[in-house]
Every structure is written in structure tokens, then in C-alpha cells.
Design a protein around this motif. Structure first.
Motif, PDB file in Angstrom:
ATOM      1  N   GLY A   1      22.374  30.095  45.727  1.00 24.60           N
ATOM      2  CA  GLY A   1      23.156  31.595  46.279  1.00 24.60           C
ATOM      3  C   GLY A   1      21.549  31.827  47.623  1.00 24.60           C
ATOM      4  O   GLY A   1      22.224  31.671  48.454  1.00 24.60           O
TER       5      GLY A   1
ATOM      6  N   ASP B   1      18.709  33.746  42.164  1.00 29.07           N
ATOM      7  CA  ASP B   1      19.105  32.571  42.471  1.00 29.07           C
ATOM      8  C   ASP B   1      19.117  31.642  43.555  1.00 29.07           C
ATOM      9  O   ASP B   1      19.458  32.365  44.777  1.00 29.07           O
TER      10      ASP B   1
ATOM     11  N   THR C   1      23.796  41.599  50.301  1.00 34.19           N
ATOM     12  CA  THR C   1      23.519  40.790  50.068  1.00 34.19           C
ATOM     13  C   THR C   1      22.586  40.166  49.199  1.00 34.19           C
ATOM     14  O   THR C   1      22.500  39.313  47.731  1.00 34.19           O
TER      15      THR C   1
ATOM     16  N   LEU D   1      22.190  38.528  44.435  1.00 29.79           N
ATOM     17  CA  LEU D   1      21.268  37.402  44.042  1.00 29.79           C
ATOM     18  C   LEU D   1      19.860  37.429  43.554  1.00 29.79           C
ATOM     19  O   LEU D   1      19.309  36.267  43.015  1.00 29.79           O
TER      20      LEU D   1
END
Length: 197
Positions: free
Chosen positions: A154, A151, A65, A69
Motif C-alpha cells: 500500500g 502495509d 493516507t 496503511l
């Protein structure tokens, strides 16, 4: 009165320490991560507000994840590092003054409607704690790779949803591959940036 640290300690913390981007596969234990925090927490913050919040990303799913990002230039470092710390600020830090500054009335100094004042205090003090975090990690033998290039929205959504926490910066942690360290960049001399009045 404290005595100056030995030259070897100053080298480990400052003069020989580097920002690293390449890592060995040597793992970082939970005990070491806890020890880093247990040193970090003693650094001073204004009114002992302690707004730093940490997430240590190590396992495959959260790491995947996170990799989505971070900027392209940071992916290799995050992917190779045994751990990447997410250093965030708690925008509701003032809710904890009963523990952190009992008897001071410090909570009344912060109006929840004053988002700018709260954000400024949280950012300044969590950044200060972030510096202590890097020194604590180095003091315990870890190498660090602090970075921007991600990000933020994010990361906040993926790792800090339903909390008042907002990401400040990220920091790869582990044991560096010293063969891939970049040459040290320049630094200003004292007289270029400082004065004694």
C-alpha cells in the motif's frame, strides 16, 4: 585521527537516546529535515551506491493516507508525530554510478535481470543509511520512532508509484513527550553476543 566524542554526545546518540512513540506538537522545519539528510548522505555504502530514498510525510492529506496503511499499534504515533519519514530503497540505484562512482565501471557490476542481487544490495545499503539517518536526526536534536508494522504494498502504491523505490521502514520524527517514554528494555552484554578472535 579522530578523537572520541564527549560523553554528552554519546548519550544523545546512544546511551540516553530512546525509541519514542509520543510526541509534542513542536514542529520540525524544512531546514531541519534537509540538515538530517545532509548528514545522512555522508555515511558509507558499498561502491557509494546510496540507494536510500526519503519521503517526509507532514501535511494532512498524505498523513491521512499513511495512517490507513500503518498497523493499529502505530497509528497514534504516526498521527501525533510532526513528521513521519518513509525510508525506501531504490532498486535502480546502479543507474546513478556516473554521479556516485565515476570512472569505476560500477554500473556493469549489476545485471538488471539479477533481481535478487540488486535487491540484496539495495536492502543492505539502504538499511545502513537508515541507521545513519537515525543518528543524524538525533545529532540534530530530534527524537525518533522507527517502526515496521505497515502495509508495504500500500505504501509503495501510494507514495512510490511509477518509481523503482520500495519501502524499507518508517520513522516518526519530532520532539518527544518524555513523560510517556517506556522503561528501557534490556540489552545483551558483550560476551553474550560477541567474541574477539
Amino acid at each position: 585521527m579522530s578523537e572520541p566524542l564527549a560523553a554528552s554526545a554519546l548519550a544523545a546518540l546512544f546511551t540516553e537516546a530512546r525509541t519514542h512513540r509520543a510526541w509534542t506538537d513542536r514542529p520540525v522545519s524544512d531546514d531541519t529535515l534537509r540538515a538530517v539528510y545532509d548528514l545522512t548522505k555522508w555515511g558509507p555504502t558499498s561502491s557509494n551506491c546510496c540507494p536510500l530514498r526519503l519521503v517526509f510525510v507532514r501535511s494532512p492529506e498524505p498523513k491521512a493516507t499513511l495512517l490507513d496503511l500503518v498497523s493499529r499499534g502505530n497509528r497514534a504515533s504516526v498521527e501525533a508525530a510532526p513528521v513521519t519519514a518513509l525510508l525506501a530503497m531504490d532498486l535502480a540505484f546502479y543507474e546513478h554510478f556516473d554521479l556516485l562512482a565515476p570512472g569505476t565501471g560500477a554500473k556493469s557490476w549489476f545485471d538488471p535481470a539479477d533481481e535478487r542481487g540488486i535487491s540484496d544490495t539495495a536492502l543492505r545499503n539502504s538499511a545502513l543509511q537508515g541507521g545513519y539517518f537515525i543518528l543524524a536526526a538525533r545529532a540534530l536534536g530530534l527524537d525518533c520512532g522507527p517502526m515496521g508494522g505497515f502495509d508495504a504494498e500500500g505504501i509503495n502504491a501510494a507514495f512510490f508509484a511509477d518509481t523503482p523505490y520500495k519501502i524499507s521502514f518508517i520513522c516518526a520524527l519530532g520532539y518527544a513527550d518524555a513523560s510517556k517514554v517506556r522503561p528501557r528494555a534490556g540489552r545483551f552484554d558483550f560476551d553474550q553476543v560477541a567474541q574477539i578472535l
